[in-house]
Design an enzyme around this catalytic site. Structure first.
Site, PDB file in Angstrom:
ATOM      1  N   PRO A   1       0.815  -0.990   0.113  1.00 16.45           N
ATOM      2  CA  PRO A   1      -0.013  -0.222  -0.230  1.00 16.45           C
ATOM      3  C   PRO A   1       0.770   0.981  -0.320  1.00 16.45           C
ATOM      4  O   PRO A   1       0.834   1.548   1.150  1.00 16.45           O
ATOM      5  CB  PRO A   1      -0.734  -0.071   1.131  1.00 16.45           C
ATOM      6  CG  PRO A   1       0.315  -1.091   2.423  1.00 16.45           C
ATOM      7  CD  PRO A   1       0.094  -2.446   1.641  1.00 16.45           C
TER       8      PRO A   1
ATOM      9  N   ASP B   1       5.757   2.784   2.127  1.00 20.32           N
ATOM     10  CA  ASP B   1       4.732   1.704   2.491  1.00 20.32           C
ATOM     11  C   ASP B   1       3.471   1.965   3.837  1.00 20.32           C
ATOM     12  O   ASP B   1       4.244   2.087   4.781  1.00 20.32           O
ATOM     13  CB  ASP B   1       5.954   0.589   2.767  1.00 20.32           C
ATOM     14  CG  ASP B   1       5.178  -1.137   3.090  1.00 20.32           C
ATOM     15  OD1 ASP B   1       3.907  -1.205   3.782  1.00 20.32           O
ATOM     16  OD2 ASP B   1       5.372  -1.600   2.988  1.00 20.32           O
ATOM     17  N   HIS B   2       2.278   1.787   3.270  1.00 18.91           N
ATOM     18  CA  HIS B   2       1.430   2.621   5.029  1.00 18.91           C
ATOM     19  C   HIS B   2       1.786   1.305   6.112  1.00 18.91           C
ATOM     20  O   HIS B   2       0.788   1.517   6.736  1.00 18.91           O
ATOM     21  CB  HIS B   2       0.196   2.709   3.912  1.00 18.91           C
ATOM     22  CG  HIS B   2      -0.520   4.277   4.711  1.00 18.91           C
ATOM     23  ND1 HIS B   2       0.679   4.063   6.288  1.00 18.91           N
ATOM     24  CD2 HIS B   2      -1.445   5.494   4.523  1.00 18.91           C
ATOM     25  CE1 HIS B   2      -0.680   5.390   6.565  1.00 18.91           C
ATOM     26  NE2 HIS B   2      -1.117   6.113   5.647  1.00 18.91           N
ATOM     27  N   ARG B   3       1.657   0.251   6.050  1.00 17.02           N
ATOM     28  CA  ARG B   3       1.940  -0.686   6.649  1.00 17.02           C
ATOM     29  C   ARG B   3       2.681  -0.670   8.183  1.00 17.02           C
ATOM     30  O   ARG B   3       3.119  -0.778   8.841  1.00 17.02           O
ATOM     31  CB  ARG B   3       2.093  -2.562   6.002  1.00 17.02           C
ATOM     32  CG  ARG B   3       1.012  -2.853   5.414  1.00 17.02           C
ATOM     33  CD  ARG B   3       1.142  -4.288   4.272  1.00 17.02           C
ATOM     34  NE  ARG B   3       2.878  -4.112   4.260  1.00 17.02           N
ATOM     35  CZ  ARG B   3       3.028  -4.861   3.063  1.00 17.02           C
ATOM     36  NH1 ARG B   3       2.791  -6.080   3.248  1.00 17.02           N
ATOM     37  NH2 ARG B   3       4.542  -4.628   2.376  1.00 17.02           N
TER      38      ARG B   3
END
Ligand code: CAO
Length: 252
Positions: A49, A223-225
């Protein structure tokens, strides 16, 4: 408890088109490197993401310093060498950017080394060369290594060992142009920095006069995680401040 759900997505196939119906065409094979890179880029684009955060750095002083250092030594130092140094210093302050998720996705591997990837545009496709241990190398040493490795990438290609182990990648398009773009993360890294062409921009100066400043556009995909937007904004601000007061990078 809710169980995880596997979601199958199917798309209609892309139509095979006979373009010769519309005009003259020529069929050329896609280069091997381009095909290989395409599979990784497509995987990373779909499975990570991505969010891209934009900012700019005032490099007016840096450009003066860069020219002085280049003229005083035997090595031409391009803006990228300063950016690599600034990235290392920023990664030291934001260790979650110098990290990878493990296979389970439950742990973050924090790296204590600083190997920086640089995207190199070659006639056969895109390669990412890794400059190792950048925290231990001087600006001229980094500049020479960037020049050598990009030359090798363009002429002979690179062995896998020269492309592995990167912590974070810089995709520098500033020598070509552009005002912004959204770079794709080079997994298993968790962020990538895009740089486009510096532009002179007016800023409010003394007594409301115009003060022209050389501004460098920055695009950070993350990486939005692993990384939240506020940390991305702080990360890029810190990076930009280092470029604004670049003296510290000479000694770093
Ligand atoms: N703004 C303005 N000028 C810039 C600049 C910037 N952000 N960055 C570099 N320049 C200038 C340099 O100062 C140099 O100018 P002079 O020749 O007048 O001194 C000139 O542009 C050429 O720089 P360069 O591109 O040869 O060198 P570099 O160190 O900046 O970059 C490399 C090296 C290998 C990163 C680059 O050549 C390259 O391949 N870039 C493309 C990366 C790419 O394809 N990314 C996309 C990946 S995603 O699809």
């Amino acid at each position: 408890m809710n169980q995880p759900t596997a979601v199958a997505v199917s798309f209609p196939p892309v139509q095979e088109v006979d373009f010769s119906v519309f005009g003259a065409t020529e069929r050329v094979p896609v280069a091997r490197i381009q095909k290989l890179t395409a599979t990784y880029l497509a995987r990373n684009w779909v499975t990570i993401p991505h969010v891209t955060h934009h900012d700019e750095a005032d490099i007016s002083e840096l450009e003066v310093l860069r020219k002085q250092v280049s003229e005083a030594g035997e090595v031409k130092i391009t803006p990228l060498a300063f950016q690599i140094k600034a990235l290392v210093e920023t990664l030291k302050v934001f260790p979650h950017f110098n990290a990878s998720l493990d296979a389970s996705g439950e742990n973050l591997i924090l790296k204590q080394y600083f190997h920086i990837g640089i995207a190199v545009d070659t006639p056969k496709g895109l390669l990412v060369a890794v400059i190792r241990d950048c925290e231990k190398k001087s600006l001229p040493e980094i500049a020479v290594e960037v020049a050598n490795v990009s030359q090798r990438a363009r002429t002979k290609g690179l062995p896998l060992t020269d492309m592995q182990g990167g912590c974070m990648t810089i995709s520098a398009l500033g020598g070509i142009g552009g005002t912004a773009f959204t770079p794709i993360i080079n997994a298993p890294e968790v962020a990538i920095l895009g740089v486009t062409k510096a532009q002179w921009k007016p800023a409010r100066g003394k007594d409301d006069g115009i003060d022209w400043r050389l501004m460098l556009p920055l695009d950070l995909s993350y990486d939005h995680r692993v990384i939240n937007g506020a940390d991305a904004a702080r990360f890029l601000l810190h990076f930009a401040q280092l470029l604004k007061k670049p003296q510290i990078l000479l000694e770093a």
